[in-house]
Design an enzyme around this catalytic site. Structure first.
Site, PDB file in Angstrom:
ATOM      1  N   CYS A  65       0.828  -1.169   0.118  1.00 47.58           N
ATOM      2  CA  CYS A  65      -0.026   0.007   0.053  1.00 47.58           C
ATOM      3  C   CYS A  65       0.726   1.276  -0.078  1.00 47.58           C
ATOM      4  O   CYS A  65       0.366   2.242  -0.263  1.00 47.58           O
ATOM      5  CB  CYS A  65      -1.195   0.097   1.229  1.00 47.58           C
ATOM      6  SG  CYS A  65      -2.022  -1.414   1.255  1.00 47.58           S
ATOM      7  N   ASN A 105     -10.271  -0.173   0.379  1.00 49.10           N
ATOM      8  CA  ASN A 105      -8.589  -0.077   0.227  1.00 49.10           C
ATOM      9  C   ASN A 105      -8.163  -0.878  -0.970  1.00 49.10           C
ATOM     10  O   ASN A 105      -8.368  -2.159  -1.517  1.00 49.10           O
ATOM     11  CB  ASN A 105      -8.140  -1.003   1.454  1.00 49.10           C
ATOM     12  CG  ASN A 105      -6.666  -1.139   1.437  1.00 49.10           C
ATOM     13  OD1 ASN A 105      -5.926  -0.789   0.608  1.00 49.10           O
ATOM     14  ND2 ASN A 105      -5.867  -1.381   2.702  1.00 49.10           N
ATOM     15  N   HIS A 143      -3.299   7.014   1.924  1.00 45.87           N
ATOM     16  CA  HIS A 143      -3.985   5.900   1.615  1.00 45.87           C
ATOM     17  C   HIS A 143      -5.072   5.476   2.445  1.00 45.87           C
ATOM     18  O   HIS A 143      -5.325   5.836   3.889  1.00 45.87           O
ATOM     19  CB  HIS A 143      -2.803   4.631   2.207  1.00 45.87           C
ATOM     20  CG  HIS A 143      -3.030   3.344   2.006  1.00 45.87           C
ATOM     21  ND1 HIS A 143      -3.944   2.950   0.968  1.00 45.87           N
ATOM     22  CD2 HIS A 143      -3.261   2.348   3.181  1.00 45.87           C
ATOM     23  CE1 HIS A 143      -4.058   1.495   1.207  1.00 45.87           C
ATOM     24  NE2 HIS A 143      -3.670   1.248   2.399  1.00 45.87           N
TER      25      HIS A 143
HETATM   26  O1  UT7 Z   1      -3.292  -1.416   3.979  1.00 43.02           O
HETATM   27  C1  UT7 Z   1      -3.322  -1.715   5.273  1.00 43.02           C
HETATM   28  C2  UT7 Z   1      -4.570  -2.732   5.494  1.00 43.02           C
HETATM   29  N1  UT7 Z   1      -4.947  -3.031   6.702  1.00 43.02           N
HETATM   30  C3  UT7 Z   1      -5.496  -2.261   7.206  1.00 43.02           C
HETATM   31  O2  UT7 Z   1      -5.308  -1.229   7.511  1.00 43.02           O
HETATM   32  C4  UT7 Z   1      -6.121  -3.028   8.436  1.00 43.02           C
HETATM   33  C5  UT7 Z   1      -6.215  -2.524  10.071  1.00 43.02           C
HETATM   34  N2  UT7 Z   1      -7.277  -3.142  10.784  1.00 43.02           N
HETATM   35  C6  UT7 Z   1      -8.589  -2.758  10.912  1.00 43.02           C
HETATM   36  O3  UT7 Z   1      -9.163  -2.005   9.851  1.00 43.02           O
HETATM   37  C7  UT7 Z   1      -9.282  -3.518  11.747  1.00 43.02           C
HETATM   38  O4  UT7 Z   1      -8.548  -4.211  12.610  1.00 43.02           O
HETATM   39  C8  UT7 Z   1     -10.182  -4.597  10.764  1.00 43.02           C
HETATM   40  C9  UT7 Z   1     -11.385  -3.662  10.402  1.00 43.02           C
HETATM   41  C10 UT7 Z   1      -9.785  -5.412   9.985  1.00 43.02           C
HETATM   42  C11 UT7 Z   1     -11.012  -5.174  12.199  1.00 43.02           C
HETATM   43  O5  UT7 Z   1     -11.641  -4.293  13.041  1.00 43.02           O
HETATM   44  P1  UT7 Z   1     -11.422  -4.934  14.757  1.00 43.02           P
HETATM   45  O6  UT7 Z   1     -12.210  -3.722  15.375  1.00 43.02           O
HETATM   46  O7  UT7 Z   1      -9.895  -4.828  14.660  1.00 43.02           O
HETATM   47  O8  UT7 Z   1     -12.084  -6.190  14.827  1.00 43.02           O
HETATM   48  P2  UT7 Z   1     -11.312  -7.274  15.367  1.00 43.02           P
HETATM   49  O9  UT7 Z   1     -10.411  -7.975  14.556  1.00 43.02           O
HETATM   50  O10 UT7 Z   1     -11.032  -6.984  16.802  1.00 43.02           O
HETATM   51  O11 UT7 Z   1     -12.636  -8.373  15.478  1.00 43.02           O
HETATM   52  C12 UT7 Z   1     -13.933  -7.872  16.401  1.00 43.02           C
HETATM   53  C13 UT7 Z   1     -14.963  -8.867  16.321  1.00 43.02           C
HETATM   54  C14 UT7 Z   1     -14.483 -10.293  16.323  1.00 43.02           C
HETATM   55  O12 UT7 Z   1     -15.363 -10.876  17.138  1.00 43.02           O
HETATM   56  P3  UT7 Z   1     -15.183 -11.519  18.661  1.00 43.02           P
HETATM   57  O13 UT7 Z   1     -13.758 -12.375  18.892  1.00 43.02           O
HETATM   58  O14 UT7 Z   1     -15.173 -10.213  19.251  1.00 43.02           O
HETATM   59  O15 UT7 Z   1     -16.508 -12.361  19.090  1.00 43.02           O
HETATM   60  C15 UT7 Z   1     -14.320 -10.914  14.976  1.00 43.02           C
HETATM   61  O16 UT7 Z   1     -14.426 -12.228  14.831  1.00 43.02           O
HETATM   62  O17 UT7 Z   1     -15.382  -8.892  15.012  1.00 43.02           O
HETATM   63  C16 UT7 Z   1     -15.320 -10.105  14.398  1.00 43.02           C
HETATM   64  N3  UT7 Z   1     -15.316  -9.852  12.926  1.00 43.02           N
HETATM   65  C17 UT7 Z   1     -16.314  -9.769  12.163  1.00 43.02           C
HETATM   66  N4  UT7 Z   1     -17.571  -9.676  12.495  1.00 43.02           N
HETATM   67  C18 UT7 Z   1     -18.550  -9.383  11.357  1.00 43.02           C
HETATM   68  C19 UT7 Z   1     -14.017 -10.027  12.229  1.00 43.02           C
HETATM   69  N5  UT7 Z   1     -14.217  -9.810  11.079  1.00 43.02           N
HETATM   70  C20 UT7 Z   1     -15.887  -9.773  10.911  1.00 43.02           C
HETATM   71  C21 UT7 Z   1     -16.665  -9.160   9.783  1.00 43.02           C
HETATM   72  N6  UT7 Z   1     -17.737  -9.206  10.218  1.00 43.02           N
HETATM   73  N7  UT7 Z   1     -16.069  -8.997   8.644  1.00 43.02           N
END
Ligand code: UT7
Length: 340
Positions: free
Chosen positions: A124, A297, A267
């Protein structure tokens, strides 16, 4: 032309044209709800994304097609014939295949002369790295007119099932390009930049090609091969801290205040990451365009897509200062501050 840095006839660098090329195919949050256990509400709240574009791989739509479309239109907008290009650089991490490079194919398809053409992979951060390099190559006198493309079709590396939902909701495909040309006005072009990489974070965001790519073998699973693996929370923390750090460092290098930058061209990875930078530096919303809601993204395409959207809206004007900013896999991050 005397091109000695600091010499009496120093050259500057001007962005003389830009353009966007997006695939027609759309993937909305509602579409994703049908493919995996997720919800429009969850995706919107956590990322700010509503829809993204997806290349039609089944019918052969690839990175080179998007890249050629973007560069062709950018040349037209700049009033530059493809034969006037001296060099073609493509920021991408998703070439159609390991070789030939996207650059070689685009140069052929646009009818460029047999100029140098290559891809630069910094995920990215690729576009921000690449325009800094292009500026230096023009200022050195090596080249006069360089085409710089950002193009990626990362959706082919996503798993649209519950298993891959963490990454699948985030990404989209796209391309955008700029034409850079030597200018007699030495004040134009890059005035400060930062390029950083920390391979210690390599496994926070990667696409495995074999089981040996997994440090902990128990994490290996056939379904993960060739698909984006991301430790979302770790990348989020890295992004928030490095984004703020690199803005502060670049402003310091240039000796200017945050309010002297007209546009922060960032980005688009997560609207919450962008909000944190805006709050930290008191950047008003109109100076930091967010289009992640419509495009997701788009990896290397994300930064030039924002720039071209601002150009099309008539918001980019000569004399402005713009800071290009990105972070991504590698882990990588960087900035390129320009005087337009
Ligand atoms: O170019 C660089 C690329 N990457 C980034 O910049 C990514 C940076 N990270 C993020 O944007 C965030 O971490 C995400 C959007 C990917 C995830 O958000 P989060 O607030 O960090 O969520 P999490 O991974 O902590 O997950 C929270 C909950 C989990 O459930 P439990 O364990 O709390 O029950 C996940 O299993 O959300 C669940 N979860 C989802 N639920 C619905 C994970 N993915 C999803 C989904 N839909 N797609």
């Amino acid at each position: 032309m005397d091109t000695q840095a600091g010499g009496p006839n120093r050259v500057g660098v001007e962005i003389i044209g830009s353009a966007t090329h997006l695939p027609e195919g759309k993937l909305t949050n509602q579409d994703l709800e049908k493919l995996m256990t997720t919800s429009d509400e969850w995706i919107t709240k956590r990322t700010g994304i509503h829809t993204r574009r997806r290349a039609d791989m089944a019918n052969g739509e690839k990175t080179t097609d998007l890249a050629t479309g973007a560069m062709g239109k950018a040349l037209k907008n700049a009033g530059v014939d493809p034969k006037e290009l001296d060099l073609l650089l493509v920021a991408t991490m998703t070439p159609d295949s390991p070789t030939p490079s996207v650059g070689c194919v685009v140069a052929r398809d646009l009818g460029c002369n047999q100029i140098g053409a290559m891809d630069i992979n910094a995920a990215c951060s690729g576009y921000v790295y690449t325009i800094s390099i292009a500026d230096a190559l023009i200022r050195s006198g090596m080249y006069k007119t360089i085409g710089v493309i950002g193009a990626d079709t990362v959706t082919r590396h996503l798993d649209y099932s519950d298993y891959g939902r963490g990454a699948a909701i985030l990404f989209g495909d796209g391309a955008a390009a700029m034409v850079l040309r030597a200018s007699e006005d030495a004040s134009k072009g890059m005035i400060a930049h930062r390029m950083h990489a920390d391979g210690e974070g390599a496994k926070q965001l990667f696409i495995p090609s074999c089981k040996h790519d997994f440090v902990e073998q128990e994490l290996f699973d056939e379904r993960k091969l060739d698909k984006v693996q991301m430790n979302g929370q770790a990348v989020f923390k890295f992004a928030v801290s490095k984004f703020q750090e690199v803005i502060a460092d670049t402003l310091e290098d240039a000796g200017i205040g945050a309010d002297e930058v007209d546009h922060y061209i960032c980005h688009q990875a997560n609207s919450r990451i962008l909000d944190s930078a805006r709050e930290r530096f008191g950047i008003p919303a109109e100076k930091l365009l967010v289009n992640i809601d419509r495009l997701g993204n788009t990896v290397g395409a994300s930064v030039p897509l924002v720039f071209d959207e601002l150009v099309q809206a008539g918001k980019i004007k000569p004399g402005q200062k713009v800071m290009f900013l990105a972070f991504g896999a590698g882990l990588t991050w960087g900035s390129s501050l320009w005087q337009l």
